[in-house]
Design a protein around this motif. Sequence first.
Motif, mmCIF file in Angstrom:
data_model
loop_
_atom_site.group_PDB
_atom_site.id
_atom_site.type_symbol
_atom_site.label_atom_id
_atom_site.label_comp_id
_atom_site.label_asym_id
_atom_site.label_seq_id
_atom_site.Cartn_x
_atom_site.Cartn_y
_atom_site.Cartn_z
ATOM 1 N N LEU A 11 12.781 19.659 -12.689
ATOM 2 C CA LEU A 11 14.149 19.220 -12.376
ATOM 3 C C LEU A 11 14.274 17.703 -12.450
ATOM 4 O O LEU A 11 15.288 17.176 -12.923
ATOM 5 C CB LEU A 11 14.571 19.741 -11.001
ATOM 6 N N LYS A 12 13.232 16.998 -12.006
ATOM 7 C CA LYS A 12 13.230 15.530 -12.092
ATOM 8 C C LYS A 12 13.280 15.082 -13.557
ATOM 9 O O LYS A 12 14.043 14.183 -13.918
ATOM 10 C CB LYS A 12 11.986 14.975 -11.386
ATOM 11 N N GLN A 13 12.490 15.729 -14.405
ATOM 12 C CA GLN A 13 12.495 15.400 -15.833
ATOM 13 C C GLN A 13 13.857 15.701 -16.460
ATOM 14 O O GLN A 13 14.377 14.913 -17.244
ATOM 15 C CB GLN A 13 11.409 16.195 -16.564
ATOM 16 N N LEU A 14 14.430 16.851 -16.112
ATOM 17 C CA LEU A 14 15.731 17.226 -16.669
ATOM 18 C C LEU A 14 16.842 16.288 -16.201
ATOM 19 O O LEU A 14 17.756 15.987 -16.969
ATOM 20 C CB LEU A 14 16.063 18.679 -16.322
ATOM 21 N N ASP A 15 16.766 15.825 -14.961
ATOM 22 C CA ASP A 15 17.742 14.842 -14.466
ATOM 23 C C ASP A 15 17.661 13.559 -15.289
ATOM 24 O O ASP A 15 18.690 12.981 -15.655
ATOM 25 C CB ASP A 15 17.498 14.520 -12.995
ATOM 26 N N ALA A 16 16.436 13.110 -15.566
ATOM 27 C CA ALA A 16 16.252 11.889 -16.362
ATOM 28 C C ALA A 16 16.784 12.072 -17.777
ATOM 29 O O ALA A 16 17.432 11.177 -18.334
ATOM 30 C CB ALA A 16 14.781 11.490 -16.388
ATOM 31 N N ILE A 17 16.535 13.235 -18.365
ATOM 32 C CA ILE A 17 17.033 13.517 -19.718
ATOM 33 C C ILE A 17 18.554 13.550 -19.721
ATOM 34 O O ILE A 17 19.193 12.993 -20.620
ATOM 35 C CB ILE A 17 16.438 14.845 -20.245
ATOM 36 N N ARG A 60 25.215 17.559 -26.059
ATOM 37 C CA ARG A 60 23.870 17.386 -25.506
ATOM 38 C C ARG A 60 23.925 17.300 -23.983
ATOM 39 O O ARG A 60 23.093 17.894 -23.287
ATOM 40 C CB ARG A 60 23.231 16.124 -26.094
ATOM 41 N N VAL A 61 24.904 16.580 -23.447
ATOM 42 C CA VAL A 61 25.072 16.487 -21.995
ATOM 43 C C VAL A 61 25.362 17.873 -21.418
ATOM 44 O O VAL A 61 24.806 18.264 -20.385
ATOM 45 C CB VAL A 61 26.189 15.490 -21.618
ATOM 46 N N LEU A 68 19.701 22.383 -16.372
ATOM 47 C CA LEU A 68 19.520 22.084 -14.951
ATOM 48 C C LEU A 68 19.968 23.252 -14.080
ATOM 49 O O LEU A 68 19.274 23.636 -13.129
ATOM 50 C CB LEU A 68 20.304 20.826 -14.566
ATOM 51 N N LYS A 69 21.100 23.828 -14.397
ATOM 52 C CA LYS A 69 21.620 24.965 -13.632
ATOM 53 C C LYS A 69 20.664 26.157 -13.737
ATOM 54 O O LYS A 69 20.360 26.802 -12.735
ATOM 55 C CB LYS A 69 23.007 25.350 -14.142
ATOM 56 N N VAL A 112 10.044 20.062 -23.180
ATOM 57 C CA VAL A 112 9.905 19.047 -22.144
ATOM 58 C C VAL A 112 8.457 19.044 -21.676
ATOM 59 O O VAL A 112 7.883 20.093 -21.384
ATOM 60 C CB VAL A 112 10.874 19.324 -20.959
ATOM 61 N N LYS A 113 7.861 17.848 -21.620
ATOM 62 C CA LYS A 113 6.468 17.704 -21.191
ATOM 63 C C LYS A 113 6.405 16.759 -20.004
ATOM 64 O O LYS A 113 7.179 15.807 -19.917
ATOM 65 C CB LYS A 113 5.604 17.110 -22.302
ATOM 66 N N PHE A 114 5.447 17.013 -19.119
ATOM 67 C CA PHE A 114 5.222 16.132 -17.978
ATOM 68 C C PHE A 114 3.802 16.356 -17.470
ATOM 69 O O PHE A 114 3.173 17.366 -17.771
ATOM 70 C CB PHE A 114 6.247 16.379 -16.863
#
Length: 168
Positions: A11-17, A60-61, A68-69, A112-114
């Motif tokens: 979720l943190k990564q997706l918020d940043a994206i 994209r947004v 996120l949802k 997405v990678k982290f």
Amino acid sequence: MNKSILLTEILKQLDAIKLSAEKAANQAHETATHSETVARSKYETFGLEASYLAHGQAQRVAQCSMDLKAFTELNLCAFNDETPIGLGALVVIMDEKDDEQSLFIGPGAGGVKFSMKVDNQALAEDVEVMVITPSSPLGNALMGRMLDDTVVINIGDNRKEYEIIAVY
């Protein structure tokens, strides 16, 4: 494996994206609506191109918001040796060269990678995790499989074989 920490990181990564996408969409919108982008002849297409870009960035947004949802609503369950792999599974696979990959099967945001810390028998190590979706070739091949199964995917002329060595 505490998958709530994993989900928090996703979720943190997706918020940043999403934040990055919103900035790009706003910038594209400003460019498209700026007075200097008005065409003075039929050959000046900068304004039209900028509006296409703004539209793409807005899409994209919207996709980021949907991802996120979907992850916020994802019901995390524990997988074990006798549970078929499904949505929400963290799967560790190994290829023919003994290279390991940690994959989280999610409802969206494929690619997405982290990195995150994983406690493994009193050792805390950083592990890179990549989100894949069931619609990807590898995600599709993993769905319904079990620990110790082997999956094979063909991408073009390349044949890749993976052994499932852990499922959480």
